[in-house]
Design an enzyme around this catalytic site. Structure first.
Site, PDB file in Angstrom:
ATOM      1  N   HIS A   1      11.256   3.948 158.882  1.00  0.00           N
ATOM      2  CA  HIS A   1      10.515   4.110 160.144  1.00  0.00           C
ATOM      3  C   HIS A   1      10.967   3.111 161.212  1.00  0.00           C
ATOM      4  O   HIS A   1      10.630   3.263 162.383  1.00  0.00           O
ATOM      5  CB  HIS A   1       8.997   3.972 159.896  1.00  0.00           C
TER       6      HIS A   1
ATOM      7  N   ASP B   1      10.907   5.534 152.347  1.00  0.00           N
ATOM      8  CA  ASP B   1      10.808   4.707 153.561  1.00  0.00           C
ATOM      9  C   ASP B   1      11.855   3.592 153.559  1.00  0.00           C
ATOM     10  O   ASP B   1      11.565   2.440 153.845  1.00  0.00           O
ATOM     11  CB  ASP B   1       9.395   4.109 153.721  1.00  0.00           C
TER      12      ASP B   1
ATOM     13  N   SER C   1       8.304  -5.145 159.364  1.00  0.00           N
ATOM     14  CA  SER C   1       8.777  -4.032 158.536  1.00  0.00           C
ATOM     15  C   SER C   1      10.276  -4.134 158.288  1.00  0.00           C
ATOM     16  O   SER C   1      11.067  -4.346 159.214  1.00  0.00           O
ATOM     17  CB  SER C   1       8.484  -2.695 159.217  1.00  0.00           C
TER      18      SER C   1
END
Length: 610
Positions: free
Chosen positions: A337, A370, A453
């Site tokens: 993402h 992910d 992230s």
């Protein structure tokens, strides 16, 4: 002033006796004025000659009248008219006796006196003689009892009558002028200088104001102002006391005001500067810059060179994330993402810890895990991070997270492992579930925020044990009024064992494989466990013919409650547990069918990722 008394003939105009023997009256019977007589020379001695004038007794002088009689004033002395007295001219014969008295011859000019006549008969003897030096100023305190008090000044004050004119037959004269100062006489104290204090006479009170009075003084004496009246109102004792009290109170108030102002200034200075002296605070000596290898500082010092910040921009959106170097060829692992906004034609800029930048391209990405791998070219000196083993992590182990929360690159936080194998799902913004990631995650309380992230989660040895991917926050960030989401101590990281397998597949083939059972799950089931659907998603069979589930004996409607002895409560948890393994791994499943439980053995198949 004459004050109505008969005017006496002046002593210099009276006829003198021919010889001292001519005096017919005794000294006791005379009340006339004393006269100066030339001192008689002694019979023999060196001091013969002219000496000082001395006072002699009063002389009885009789002038025969025209009728041959001698007029008398009733006091034993002859009365001489004023006119005759002015015409008299005494002459000295050198023996001290007065010569014949009588009117001067017409041809003889009358001699001019040395001093002007005194119109006010200044005491003690009136005007000094024409040939005698001026008498010294007689102060009232030093005057003899028989002398008169000096009259007030001749100047007429407002409301007072001017002095009377001279008597008939007398000449108007000006006030006398002071003569030369006489020589001091032995045994007699000289008069003080004008303006100087006068010692009191024996028996005289020291507070007598007339002791210092001198009408001829050019300089007023100290305190003499009390003897003059100015016409102004004299304050009473109570008024003077009130004035003094007012002065004291006013001075006290002024002193208090000045003290308050000074105190405020001093207090403000002390509060601002801590005193009047310069402050020098104690400080520890310099310490070595090195830190223990297992400390947070030591871990961060070794890991920061291998952590990068990614700035991603696309046609519709942009974002910031973190990644870490896998090898010296320029491969960098991050979250899917993070690079998703770049799409197929976006740009990815990698910023290293030293500030160098480089452009990167996507090598491969997988939304189910992910994870994504990008690569930079033309960069040397890369520092890859060492990979750990997530299966050996225990709850409570210390961990360190590094990332760029809210674009603050190189941020280091620390915490512990809060839980293991925590099934989570992330994404799902597309609506069809194609972007949903299923992670059997490591939970940590190390602060993780947006921008962390893709960053590494390190163990106490500085090895990567997870990839920071998701957080749980009090707000989802979709409401503009609530602002961006933040950490509340619930962070989740993809175990590095899973990340390593996916990263290798992405680098080698550009695509990651997923382990599968070959069944369709009923995601609307609300009971405990994961139930197999009765219909397939595309209208086919819920259990793929010949697939791993069909071969293990799974039937439509079965409820799977355990995987390898671990309880599952939903279909998402079954997917997370399955993807935590590799394709070809064997699983032991507990299945409920018609109220009875049975155990099935299953070998996981493989499917290509998106």
């Amino acid at each position: 002033m004459d004050e109505g008394k008969p005017a006496k003939a002046k002593w210099w105009s009276r006829p003198r006796p021919q010889t001292p023997s001519d005096q017919t009256e005794s000294p006791a019977d005379s009340d006339g004025d004393f006269e100066l007589a030339r001192p008689q020379p002694p019979a023999a001695g060196p001091d013969s000659g002219d000496g000082d004038y001395e006072l002699s007794g009063p002389v009885s002088t009789a002038i025969p009248a025209s009728d041959g009689t001698t007029p008398s004033d009733g006091q034993g002395s002859a009365v001489v008219g004023a006119g005759e007295a002015r015409g008299a001219s005494p002459e000295a014969d050198g023996s001290g006796a007065a010569g014949p008295v009588g009117p001067p011859p017409p041809s003889v000019e009358r001699p001019k006196p040395l001093h002007d006549p005194d119109a006010y008969s200044t005491p003690p003897y009136g005007e000094p003689g024409p040939w005698a030096p001026a008498p010294p100023v007689q102060h009232p305190a030093a005057a003899s009892p028989g002398h008169l008090t000096p009259p007030p000044a001749a100047t007429a004050h407002l409301g007072q009558a001017p002095p009377p004119p001279p008597h008939l037959g007398q000449e108007a004269v000006a006030p006398p002028r002071p003569g030369p100062v006489p020589a001091p006489v032995p045994g007699i104290a000289p008069d003080p200088a004008p303006g100087q204090p006068v010692d009191p006479a024996p028996g005289e009170p020291a507070s007598d104001p007339w002791r210092r009075y001198d009408p001829w003084s050019a300089t007023p004496l100290a305190g003499a102002g009390a003897l003059h009246q100015t016409g102004a109102a004299v304050p009473s004792e109570a008024q003077r006391r009130r004035k003094v009290r007012k002065g004291i109170v006013g001075g006290a108030l002024a002193l208090a005001l000045v003290s308050g102002v000074l105190g405020g200034l001093v207090g403000a200075h002390l509060e601002r500067n801590g005193g009047f002296e310069q402050v020098e605070l104690p400080q520890a000596a310099a310490e070595p810059t090195g830190r223990a290898a297992d400390s947070v500082a030591g871990i961060a010092a070794r890991a920061l060179p291998g952590v990068v910040t990614l700035h991603v921009s696309g046609s519709e959106e942009s974002g910031t994330g973190t990644g870490f170097v896998l090898d010296t060829r320029g491969h960098i692992l991050t979250n899917d993402h993070v690079v998703e906004p770049a799409g197929d034609g976006g740009e990815i800029t990698v910023v290293f810890n030293g500030g160098q930048t480089a452009e990167a391209e996507v090598v491969g990405r997988d939304s189910g895990y992910d994870l994504a791998v990008v690569k930079v070219r033309g960069v040397s000196g890369l520092a890859p991070l060492a990979l750990g083993n997530s299966d050996g992590v225990q709850v409570g182990d210390p961990v360190v997270a590094i990332g760029a929360p809210f674009d603050l690159e190189g941020t280091v936080t620390s915490g512990i492992i809060s839980a293991k194998e925590r099934p989570i799902t992330a994404g799902g913004e597309s609506g069809d579930g194609s972007d949903v990631s299923y992670v059997d995650a490591l939970q940590t309380d190390a602060p993780i925020n947006p921008g962390n992230s893709g960053g590494p989660l390190l163990d106490a040895h500085g090895r990567v044990i997870g990839i920071n991917s998701a957080i749980r926050s009090s707000a989802d960030g979709s409401d503009p009024e609530n602002g961006q989401v933040g950490s509340i101590g619930l962070g989740f990281a993809i175990p590095i064992n899973q990340g390593k397998r996916v990263a290798e597949e992405l680098i080698n083939t550009g695509r990651a494989t997923h382990p599968v059972i070959g069944i369709t799950l009923d995601m609307d089931y609300t009971g405990d466990g994961a139930r197999v659907g009765t219909k397939g998603g595309d209208g086919g069979a819920p259990v793929s013919p010949g697939g791993p589930g069909d071969l293990a004996g799974i039937e439509p409607g079965d409820v799977i409650t355990e995987v390898d002895g671990q309880r599952v409560h939903s279909g998402d948890e079954l997917i997370v547990k399955t993807r935590a393994h590799r394709p070809g791994d064997r699983l032991e499943l507990t299945v409920e069918r018609d109220g009875a439980e049975r155990t099935l053995s299953l070998v996981l198949g493989s499917a290509d990722g998106d």
